[in-house]
Design a protein around this motif. Structure first.
Motif, short mmCIF file in Angstrom:
data_model
loop_
_atom_site.label_atom_id
_atom_site.label_comp_id
_atom_site.label_asym_id
_atom_site.label_seq_id
_atom_site.Cartn_x
_atom_site.Cartn_y
_atom_site.Cartn_z
N THR A 103 0.55 -1.21 0.02
CA THR A 103 -0.13 -0.03 -0.17
C THR A 103 1.00 1.29 0.09
O THR A 103 0.25 2.27 -0.06
CB THR A 103 -0.89 0.05 1.37
OG1 THR A 103 -0.03 -0.13 2.46
CG2 THR A 103 -2.08 -1.15 1.29
N ALA A 104 2.07 1.04 0.00
CA ALA A 104 2.88 2.34 0.21
C ALA A 104 3.14 2.89 -1.19
O ALA A 104 2.93 2.21 -2.04
CB ALA A 104 4.31 1.96 0.63
N THR A 105 3.18 4.36 -1.10
CA THR A 105 3.19 4.89 -2.56
C THR A 105 4.49 6.00 -2.40
O THR A 105 5.13 5.98 -1.48
CB THR A 105 2.12 5.63 -2.84
OG1 THR A 105 1.78 6.73 -1.80
CG2 THR A 105 0.83 4.70 -3.04
N VAL A 106 4.54 6.61 -3.61
CA VAL A 106 5.85 7.86 -3.52
C VAL A 106 5.27 8.95 -4.25
O VAL A 106 4.52 8.82 -5.28
CB VAL A 106 6.86 7.29 -4.26
CG1 VAL A 106 6.84 6.80 -5.58
CG2 VAL A 106 7.81 8.33 -4.00
N ASP A 107 5.38 10.21 -3.58
CA ASP A 107 4.87 11.29 -4.34
C ASP A 107 5.79 11.70 -5.74
O ASP A 107 6.91 11.87 -5.57
CB ASP A 107 4.78 12.44 -3.23
CG ASP A 107 4.42 13.91 -3.74
OD1 ASP A 107 4.51 14.02 -5.02
OD2 ASP A 107 3.90 14.58 -3.13
N LEU A 108 5.36 11.57 -6.58
CA LEU A 108 5.86 11.75 -7.94
C LEU A 108 6.52 12.89 -8.18
O LEU A 108 7.48 13.36 -8.98
CB LEU A 108 5.21 11.15 -9.03
CG LEU A 108 4.99 9.87 -9.09
CD1 LEU A 108 4.16 9.61 -10.23
CD2 LEU A 108 6.20 9.10 -9.39
N GLU A 109 5.92 14.14 -7.40
CA GLU A 109 6.49 15.33 -7.60
C GLU A 109 7.76 15.77 -6.62
O GLU A 109 8.60 16.32 -6.96
CB GLU A 109 5.50 16.46 -7.39
CG GLU A 109 4.27 16.53 -8.59
CD GLU A 109 3.34 17.75 -8.33
OE1 GLU A 109 3.31 18.28 -7.29
OE2 GLU A 109 2.60 17.67 -9.21
N TRP B 77 15.16 6.99 -11.71
CA TRP B 77 16.18 8.06 -12.02
C TRP B 77 15.35 9.20 -13.05
O TRP B 77 15.61 10.11 -12.97
CB TRP B 77 17.35 7.38 -12.64
CG TRP B 77 17.29 6.81 -14.22
CD1 TRP B 77 16.70 5.66 -14.51
CD2 TRP B 77 17.57 7.48 -15.24
NE1 TRP B 77 17.00 5.63 -15.81
CE2 TRP B 77 17.18 6.70 -16.40
CE3 TRP B 77 17.68 8.94 -15.65
CZ2 TRP B 77 17.24 7.16 -17.74
CZ3 TRP B 77 17.85 9.56 -17.07
CH2 TRP B 77 17.67 8.35 -18.08
N THR B 78 14.72 8.63 -13.96
CA THR B 78 14.08 9.45 -14.75
C THR B 78 12.99 10.58 -14.13
O THR B 78 12.90 11.99 -14.54
CB THR B 78 13.07 8.65 -15.73
OG1 THR B 78 12.36 7.85 -15.27
CG2 THR B 78 13.96 8.26 -16.71
N ALA B 79 12.29 10.09 -12.83
CA ALA B 79 11.52 11.03 -12.07
C ALA B 79 12.24 11.94 -11.58
O ALA B 79 12.00 13.17 -11.58
CB ALA B 79 10.70 10.26 -11.35
N HIS B 80 13.34 11.52 -10.90
CA HIS B 80 14.29 12.56 -10.30
C HIS B 80 14.88 13.72 -11.21
O HIS B 80 14.77 14.74 -11.18
CB HIS B 80 15.75 11.95 -9.80
CG HIS B 80 15.17 11.01 -8.45
ND1 HIS B 80 15.03 11.60 -7.30
CD2 HIS B 80 15.26 9.56 -8.18
CE1 HIS B 80 14.75 10.71 -6.22
NE2 HIS B 80 14.67 9.59 -6.67
N ALA B 81 15.22 13.29 -12.49
CA ALA B 81 15.69 14.06 -13.76
C ALA B 81 14.75 15.08 -13.98
O ALA B 81 15.06 16.41 -14.18
CB ALA B 81 16.34 13.12 -14.71
#
Lengths: 632, 129
Positions: free
Chosen positions: A530-536, A577-581
């Motif tokens: 159920t854990a997620t990550v905030d994409l922003e 890595w793409t989200a970080h970039a």
């Protein structure tokens, strides 16, 4: 038995590695996890040098030990425009440059050497990327049908002499960086990559030597047109000729092998001797690296949604560069399929050629071992976009690639002898980058109490075998094997904290009616995920675990069927890595004006923005006793 | 006095050296047709000097596309330039000069790209490395 058969195939069983060094002050008989990278290219690899890499083996080892180094692109004055540094040093590393064009690259870069003024070398210096195709094609696609380049002179002597010089430098760099003091802080291995690519498919192997006694030149695809030929020549030139010379070969990127990495037709007919030679020479496989994950393919075998991880959309390099030659990957490219096929061969021949332990690596072509951070992925080059004098606009790497992973060994101490023995006995695992700690034991008498206060490791070694081992025969009829696994999350660093664990799984494969089958069991943690990550912001949300422990008994064990079991540990989702970039550049998919050149992939739903980092242990195998023998 | 040269041929030659045309096969990009032909010639020369299958494959991929682009540009120039010259008569030479100058101006813009020589859009100088 396997050793005898391997000897018949020209690959003798390995003896102990001998080295002269001070004993390590810190030695743990219950073994410690050491993190390293055994797949590293430097400027001596043609595909690295033609995309701007100037880092050599010495600098690569300095980087692995935690020092900053400069990498491409380079300014007009030759100064590097980027500086990279690991936040946590590695414990061991091996530079594994391509064997095939070591000398040619050197000839083309060294004024005064015969061949420097040849047409090919002029192209190399004027249009490096064009030379990459022309020269690499010669070494991989055309070899071994073709000789080396004409500019290499009669009997290729100019290039072979240049290669010997480069090889000596690689060996010297490994020797200088190896910590032979009692501190035992850093271990290196002499190694290289055999780059066989018949018909453009990837059959590449990294070759590692156990000590400092190695052949005068690496055995390349020019001399050894198949993996079997590679093992035979290595045996002749190393183990047989040079006392103390030991080697092993590690296949990689089966995901780019066009289904041929484990196909006997790419090698030679599968006989008991050949199968034994395979198992002897190649105890490990690189399950994941910069150019994708090779564990398993979604939709093949067991239902396993976690297989959808860092998959390439093509199954050969030809498919990457020539779009109309691209074909979708099939299950035959993947390690789990091979592990299952190995069981089938075990039943047919009595020998399992694919008894692979699992590791991961970076395959960096920047000379930066262990640069696995998703947050700071520099692009690993090589097959990616060149950056000679400027960085390409947009993402630092081809979007389908990733930062790669690490190899982890359980060894008594950080020395060549201890680590090489760990590699040979397969007491190793791979991670997709995080420094997860994973223990895995299998036996017949392991108990639930191992997770409830009993000394886990002591019980594991006493009552069973560690990852990479083969279960002892069942003590009595009607019992099933028990597997104990324990894992710790990566603590990370202050700047890049580790991600909590989500779950621990056991992947089982077995043979039924002559065919390989598989099943994935959730053993510990939260299978619901159920854990997620905030994409922003890339901030994680939801619960996870700092450690997980589980004891699992196979509920469907059949003593007549050979089987393998390995553990897969999954972290909670985190930013790719793409989200970080994309975030760092301020891309907002709702505002097209913020999507700069080269960042379109940020907003393409075909490319995932999150990953579930993970670890894969080497399997533990169960082998039934041959019919009528009562023992194995 | 009748000109010894045809306006469309002049424009065609300028276009060969300057008009970005797409290519694919070994990565992809936008380059002048002349660039493709030169690269094909280089690859072919390596094939002659060294043998091997890959240089000839590269030469064929680039050469065929270069020749197709050459033919397409010739056709376009042959069809478009004479009517324009007729329209501009008696200043046809000026028109041809203006077209060539326009193409020259294009060459200064970052309208070319090939991974072989540059990892970003560049001008005519950049595309020749």
């Amino acid at each position: 038995m396997v050793g005898l058969l391997a000897a018949l195939a020209g690959v003798a069983p390995a003896g102990p590695v001998l080295e002269r060094r001070e004993p390590c002050a810190d030695r743990d008989p219950q073994r410690r996890a050491f993190f390293g990278d055994l797949h590293v290219h430097t400027r001596f690899s043609l595909d690295a040098s033609t995309q701007g890499t100037r880092v050599g083996p010495r600098e690569a080892y300095r980087f692995a030990r935690g020092e900053p180094i400069g990498v491409q692109p380079h300014g007009p004055d030759g100064a590097p425009r980027r500086t990279l540094q690991l936040s946590r040093r590695l414990d061991f590393a091996a530079v594994t440059d391509h064997a095939e064009l070591l000398g040619e690259t050197s000839v083309c870069e060294t004024p005064g050497l015969p061949g420097y003024d040849s047409l090919v070398c002029r192209v190399y210096r004027r249009w490096p990327r064009l030379a990459f195709y022309l020269m690499n094609g010669r070494a991989s696609r055309d070899a071994p049908a073709a000789d080396r380049f004409a500019f290499c002179g009669p009997r290729s002597i100019y290039c072979l002499e240049a290669a010997a010089t480069v090889w000596a430098e690689i060996r010297a760099a490994a020797e200088e960086a190896y910590d032979r003091t009692r501190a035992c802080e850093f271990t290196t291995f002499v190694g290289y990559e055999w780059t066989g690519s018949p018909e453009g498919v990837n059959l590449h192997r990294n070759v590692l030597f156990g000590g400092d006694v190695v052949p005068d030149l690496p055995v390349s695809y020019f001399e050894a047109p198949s993996p079997a030929a590679l093992w035979r020549l290595l045996y002749r030139r190393c183990a047989k000729r040079l006392p103390g010379c030991e080697f092993l070969a590690i296949p990689h990127n089966s995901n780019l092998s066009g289904g041929l990495m484990f196909d006997p037709s790419s090698n030679q007919q599968m006989t008991p001797a050949h199968a034994a030679a395979w198992a002897q020479a190649e105890p490990l496989i690189e399950v994941m690296q910069h150019k994708g994950d090779s564990e398993c393919l979604p939709g093949v075998g067991a239902r396993d949604e976690a297989c959808g991880f860092e998959k390439l959309p093509y199954q050969t390099f030809a498919g990457k560069y020539v779009p109309w030659m691209a074909t979708a990957p099939t299950g035959r490219n993947f390690v789990r399929t091979a592990l299952g096929e190995g069981l089938v061969w075990q039943q047919r021949l009595g020998v399992n050629p694919f008894r692979f332990g699992l590791i991961a690596g970076t395959d960096t072509h920047l000379g930066t071992p262990g640069a696995v951070s998703e947050r700071d992925h520099p692009g690993h080059g090589g097959a990616g976009t060149p950056a000679m004098t400027t960085m390409p606009p947009g993402l630092a790497d081809d979007v389908e690639f990733n930062p790669g992973g690490l190899a982890v060994v359980w060894a008594e101490e950080n020395s060549r002898t201890a680590i090489f023995e760990s590699l040979r006995r397969r007491e190793v695992y791979g991670t997709s980058g995080p420094r997860l700690t994973v223990r895995f034991f299998g036996g017949w008498d392991l108990t639930e109490a191992m997770c409830d206060g009993l000394p886990f490791v002591e019980q594991g070694y006493q009552g069973g075998v560690p990852m990479g081992g083969v279960l002892a025969p069942p003590p009595s009829a009607g019992v099933a094997p028990v597997f104990a696994m324990w894992t710790l999350r990566d603590p990370g660093t202050e700047r890049e904290p580790g991600t909590p664990l989500q779950r621990v799984q056991v992947v089982k494969g077995w043979v039924e009616d002559g065919e390989a089958r598989e099943h994935v069991y959730d053993v510990a943690g939260n299978a619901a995920g159920t854990a997620t990550v905030d994409l922003e912001t890339c901030e994680p949300h939801g619960d996870g675990y700092d450690s997980l422990c589980g004891v699992w008994r196979d509920p469907a064990f059949d003593p007549e069927r050979p089987a393998f079991y390995y553990v897969r540990v999954l972290e909670n989702p985190s930013c790719r890595w793409t989200a970080h970039a994309c975030n760092a550049t301020g891309v907002d998919c709702a505002q097209p004006a913020t999507i700069g050149e080269g960042f379109a992939a940020c907003c393409d739903p075909a490319h995932p923005r999150t990953v579930q980092e993970r670890a894969w242990t080497s399997p533990i195998w169960y082998v039934p006793a041959p019919a009528g023998t009562g023992s194995r | 006095m009748r000109r010894w040269w045809h306006g469309w041929v002049v424009v065609w030659c300028a276009a060969l050296a300057t008009v970005p045309v797409p290519y694919t096969g070994v990565e992809d990009g936008w380059v002048p047709a002349l660039w493709m032909l030169v690269m094909a010639a280089v690859a072919g020369a390596v094939g002659l000097a060294e043998g091997g299958w890959v240089p000839w494959q590269l030469a064929a991929v680039l050469g065929v596309q270069g020749l197709l682009a050459t033919a397409a540009l010739a056709l376009a120039a042959r069809l478009l330039v004479p009517p324009l010259e007729a329209f501009a008569s008696p200043r046809a030479s000026w028109l041809v000069g203006a077209l060539v100058a326009g193409l020259g101006a294009v060459a200064w813009c970052d309208v070319y790209r090939s991974p072989v020589v540059a990892n970003r859009w560049t001008n005519l100088v950049g595309i020749w490395g």
